[in-house]
Design a protein around this motif. Sequence first.
Motif, short mmCIF file in Angstrom:
data_model
loop_
_atom_site.label_atom_id
_atom_site.label_comp_id
_atom_site.label_asym_id
_atom_site.label_seq_id
_atom_site.Cartn_x
_atom_site.Cartn_y
_atom_site.Cartn_z
N LEU A 96 22.86 61.74 0.03
CA LEU A 96 24.44 62.45 -0.37
C LEU A 96 24.71 61.40 -1.48
CD1 LEU A 96 26.39 61.41 3.35
CD2 LEU A 96 25.46 63.31 1.83
N SER A 97 25.83 61.80 -2.84
CA SER A 97 26.41 61.25 -4.08
C SER A 97 27.73 60.55 -3.55
CB SER A 97 26.22 61.94 -4.89
OG SER A 97 26.84 63.24 -4.57
N HIS A 98 28.16 59.76 -4.09
CA HIS A 98 29.00 59.23 -3.80
C HIS A 98 30.31 59.81 -4.84
CE1 HIS A 98 28.63 54.98 -3.27
NE2 HIS A 98 26.99 55.07 -4.12
N ASN A 99 31.94 60.06 -3.88
CA ASN A 99 32.74 61.29 -4.05
C ASN A 99 33.39 60.61 -5.71
OD1 ASN A 99 34.56 63.24 -3.96
ND2 ASN A 99 35.13 62.92 -1.67
N SER A 100 34.17 61.84 -6.10
CA SER A 100 34.17 61.22 -7.17
C SER A 100 36.11 61.52 -7.66
CB SER A 100 33.83 62.24 -8.23
OG SER A 100 34.35 64.19 -7.73
N ILE A 101 36.62 62.38 -6.37
CA ILE A 101 38.01 61.38 -5.64
C ILE A 101 37.64 60.89 -4.40
CG2 ILE A 101 39.99 63.34 -5.19
CD1 ILE A 101 38.42 65.25 -7.06
N LEU A 102 38.56 59.97 -4.86
CA LEU A 102 39.05 58.95 -3.46
C LEU A 102 39.05 59.75 -2.52
CD1 LEU A 102 38.04 56.64 -2.41
CD2 LEU A 102 40.04 55.73 -3.09
N THR A 103 39.00 59.69 -0.77
CA THR A 103 38.84 60.43 0.52
C THR A 103 40.36 59.54 0.69
OG1 THR A 103 37.59 59.39 1.79
CG2 THR A 103 37.20 60.93 0.98
N PHE A 291 58.82 66.89 7.21
CA PHE A 291 58.33 66.15 6.12
C PHE A 291 57.83 66.79 5.05
CE2 PHE A 291 53.90 64.35 5.58
CZ PHE A 291 53.86 63.49 6.74
N LEU A 292 57.92 65.62 3.68
CA LEU A 292 57.49 65.76 2.55
C LEU A 292 56.66 64.79 2.35
CD1 LEU A 292 61.45 66.71 1.74
CD2 LEU A 292 59.80 68.40 2.05
N SER A 293 55.68 65.66 1.89
CA SER A 293 54.56 64.67 1.10
C SER A 293 54.31 65.07 -0.07
CB SER A 293 53.40 64.74 2.02
OG SER A 293 52.87 63.14 1.34
N GLY A 294 53.94 64.04 -0.97
CA GLY A 294 53.63 64.11 -2.12
C GLY A 294 52.46 63.69 -2.46
N ALA A 295 51.35 64.25 -3.26
CA ALA A 295 49.99 62.75 -3.59
C ALA A 295 49.25 63.20 -5.08
CB ALA A 295 48.89 63.10 -2.82
N TYR A 296 48.71 62.35 -5.65
CA TYR A 296 48.20 61.89 -6.99
C TYR A 296 46.65 61.90 -6.49
CZ TYR A 296 46.08 60.62 -11.31
OH TYR A 296 45.25 60.55 -12.39
N TYR A 297 46.21 62.49 -6.93
CA TYR A 297 44.95 61.64 -6.44
C TYR A 297 43.43 62.16 -7.96
CZ TYR A 297 44.93 63.62 -1.94
OH TYR A 297 45.14 64.04 -0.91
N GLY A 298 43.36 60.51 -7.89
CA GLY A 298 42.63 59.97 -9.32
C GLY A 298 41.13 59.81 -8.76
N SER A 301 41.06 56.71 -7.16
CA SER A 301 42.61 55.88 -6.83
C SER A 301 43.96 57.29 -5.70
CB SER A 301 43.51 55.25 -7.09
OG SER A 301 44.24 56.73 -8.21
N VAL A 302 44.26 57.26 -4.94
CA VAL A 302 45.01 57.74 -4.63
C VAL A 302 46.36 57.65 -4.05
CG1 VAL A 302 45.54 59.71 -2.01
CG2 VAL A 302 43.41 59.48 -2.91
N LEU A 303 47.58 57.92 -4.76
CA LEU A 303 48.66 58.02 -3.99
C LEU A 303 49.70 58.74 -3.84
CD1 LEU A 303 51.03 55.84 -5.17
CD2 LEU A 303 51.56 56.50 -6.89
N ARG A 304 50.40 58.25 -2.82
CA ARG A 304 50.64 59.34 -1.17
C ARG A 304 52.17 59.13 -1.21
NH1 ARG A 304 49.75 64.34 0.94
NH2 ARG A 304 47.71 64.84 0.37
N LEU A 305 52.68 59.68 -1.71
CA LEU A 305 54.83 59.68 -0.92
C LEU A 305 54.97 60.31 0.57
CD1 LEU A 305 57.18 58.00 -0.91
CD2 LEU A 305 58.27 59.91 -2.51
N ASN A 306 55.12 59.78 1.62
CA ASN A 306 55.85 60.73 2.83
C ASN A 306 57.26 60.05 2.67
OD1 ASN A 306 52.90 61.32 3.38
ND2 ASN A 306 52.98 60.08 4.68
#
Length: 797
Positions: A96-103, A291-298, A301-306
């Motif tokens: 397995l290789s490291h994930n380029s996008i954080l889970t 329920f509203l949720s928005g996320a940014y995937y770097g 990093s991951v930033l999520r607003l619920n």
Amino acid sequence: MKNLFTALFALLLPVLASAQFSVSGKITDQQTGEALPGATITIQKQAISIMSGAGGNYAIANLAGGTYTIAVSYLGYKSAQKSIIVSANTTANFTLSHNSILTEEVTVSATRASANSPTAFTNLSKKDIDKNNSGRGFEYLLEQTPSTVVTSNAGAGVGYTSIRIRGSDATRINVTLNGIPLNDAEDQGVYFVDLPDLASSVDNVQVQRGVGTSTNGAGAFGASINIQTTTRRDTAYAEINSSAGSYGTVKNTVNVGTGLLGGHYSFDGRLSNMTSDGYIERSGSTLKSFFLSGAYYGKTSVLRLNVFSGYEKTHQTWDGVPEDSVKHGNRRYNELGYINSSDTYYNNQTDNYNQNYYQLLYNQQINSKLSFSGALHYTRGYGYYEEFKNDQALTDYGITPVVVGGITINNTDLVRRLWLKNDFYGATYNFNYKPNNKLDLTLGGAYNEYRGQHYNNIEWTQQSTNILPDYEYSRNNAKKTDFNIFGKAEYHIGNVLLYGDVQYRHIYYSFLGYDQNLKNVQQQVGLNFFNPKVGITYNLDMNNNIYASLAVGNHEPNRSDFVNSSPASRPKAENLKDIEVGYRTIQSNFSAGINGFYMLYKNQLVLTGALDDVGAAIRTNIKDSYRAGIEANAKVKIASPLSWYANATLSTNKVKNFQQFLQNYDTNTLDATQYNKTDIAYSPNFTGSSTISYQPLKNAEIAFISKYVSQQYLDNTSTQSRSLPRYFVNDVRLNYNFNVKGIKNIGIGLLINNVFSAKYQSDGATYPDIEGGKVVNYNYYFPQAPVNFLASVNIRF
């Protein structure tokens, strides 16, 4: 007996005949070549899922010849899969290789048990949740987990619902939502009615029984429920879910999501509306939520607003149905709200509450060995319950009696509203350090602050009293701060996993209570808790392990314990020492576990019937009490379309040297009775669940679901006349999925509850006293509905 063995052999013969081969291999890091223990290996479409062992090895036996797709996942790594042809014993290794996008698994990983943790836990996936999400209260999703009893105030699963795990109610169950405390800061209860249809926005749940691992918020004395809401979905979707059934129950839900936009952004939303008349008279509910949720995937990093909210209006059924009514066959009678014991009742005898939630979640992979997860949160709650009160003394409400036409009015019928407005906010955090695949370190904690306004108004009086509209007759404010910090470590030595966990928690509570002179003044209490935990897991081989742990938990008294006491009578905090020993096995067609527990309480708080120094009913500390038992669970794939999951708990739950006080109306005194050893209230000695699932077609399932709960006592005296009889109830669940052009999936479901119309009560309360020289029981029960149904349709685009 001979016929029984013949039938069982016939069922197992196809499995024995075809289970000939095995697949084994090793999971490693692509860059370093290090083994990855605890990776999840799944054979798709076979309901087979195991974990890799300490050396990264895995083995799946008893596979028939054929083509299989094996998928492997590991936190922080990209998932991988292979299609293999099995015609002999086969080796399939994965790098397995490291994930380029954080889970987003790291959001809740700090407060969860890992695959081989030395504690008892159950995981529920989104698939498990969706299969059972028909519209009943959230607790019903957990009903088939070990040691669990679920009940509904309204009797049909909608409105106020509640849960007990190992006999402990929600005030002793720690509940977190994305690692953020959900328990009420003052009374420590959890009210899922305030978040209707939460299940439609949940990705996964873990239930830990006992003290469990360190977490944020209220102390865990019976269990912890760790909930994670919506996570990333890569493709756009839209879903319409509708349910309708008995007692006027209707639920409509719309889910939409953009999928991953531009490789970085996603947005999800849900809108829900539910109504029900309830089984008990005047137990209707009107429930709404969004329920509203928005996320940014770097890349790291991951930033999520619920942002989510719930509204509930429920008619009051809190007291249940009187025992005499149940005995005479009127199991639906609700006496709350009746005026002068006549046939007239007050229509607005209701509970009304809103809660708005805001969560900002951030995950950061600092480097290949260190990650951070944190959250800021704010919850705003406001609402009231309204009730009719008959013949109330004006002086009890601070009102001076009035003279009308020469007659002094001292008493009146009235309607009052008891309000609560509160604000809860704070921050949670954790750092995870994993220098290699042998050591896993976590440092986490939280600081949360609560401010509550309790005030009560009079809305209407029968007699003239010269008070202003919304006359406020009482008010008190409370403030509570809760700080905790914890560190835990897992270390692998060969086949051994060593586990250590320690938490420090400080609580400050300011409240309006009684001083030494029985005057109401603002008071403060500070409590410090130290909660250590140690454990060990030994992997017998890749598929079997044994474990043992010792954990200490501490739990503060609740609001009423403080408010209705003076410093001289104030109760102590509760203490629990929890010993757990267990065995787990995971095979290709079979998984099982057995767990023994011994939970030793010091100063457990129980109601005794006594009144405190200001005349209010109190809980008092019992020096010694304990719970001891064995939990067992198993899942077996009997044949390709047929599987069976079952669990059972056998326990003894005792209070030592308990003293009960009863009001003696003959002498106007409190009479005490001493008991040497009795059963803890609401603690059945046996609970059992069974789910037999049959798939006649690829996309169809028929499930027969059973639940057995033995006798429970309504107080701590083991008195037969103050108890809930044992019950055995069965449900049937039908699901069928298909697709048509332009629609990804159409799912049709039917849940038939209590198919044999068993007459049973799953909860109740008792208020005994002494009248005419004998004990008189005033028992109240929550009867559950006879056979009823919920039909559902899900359309996914």
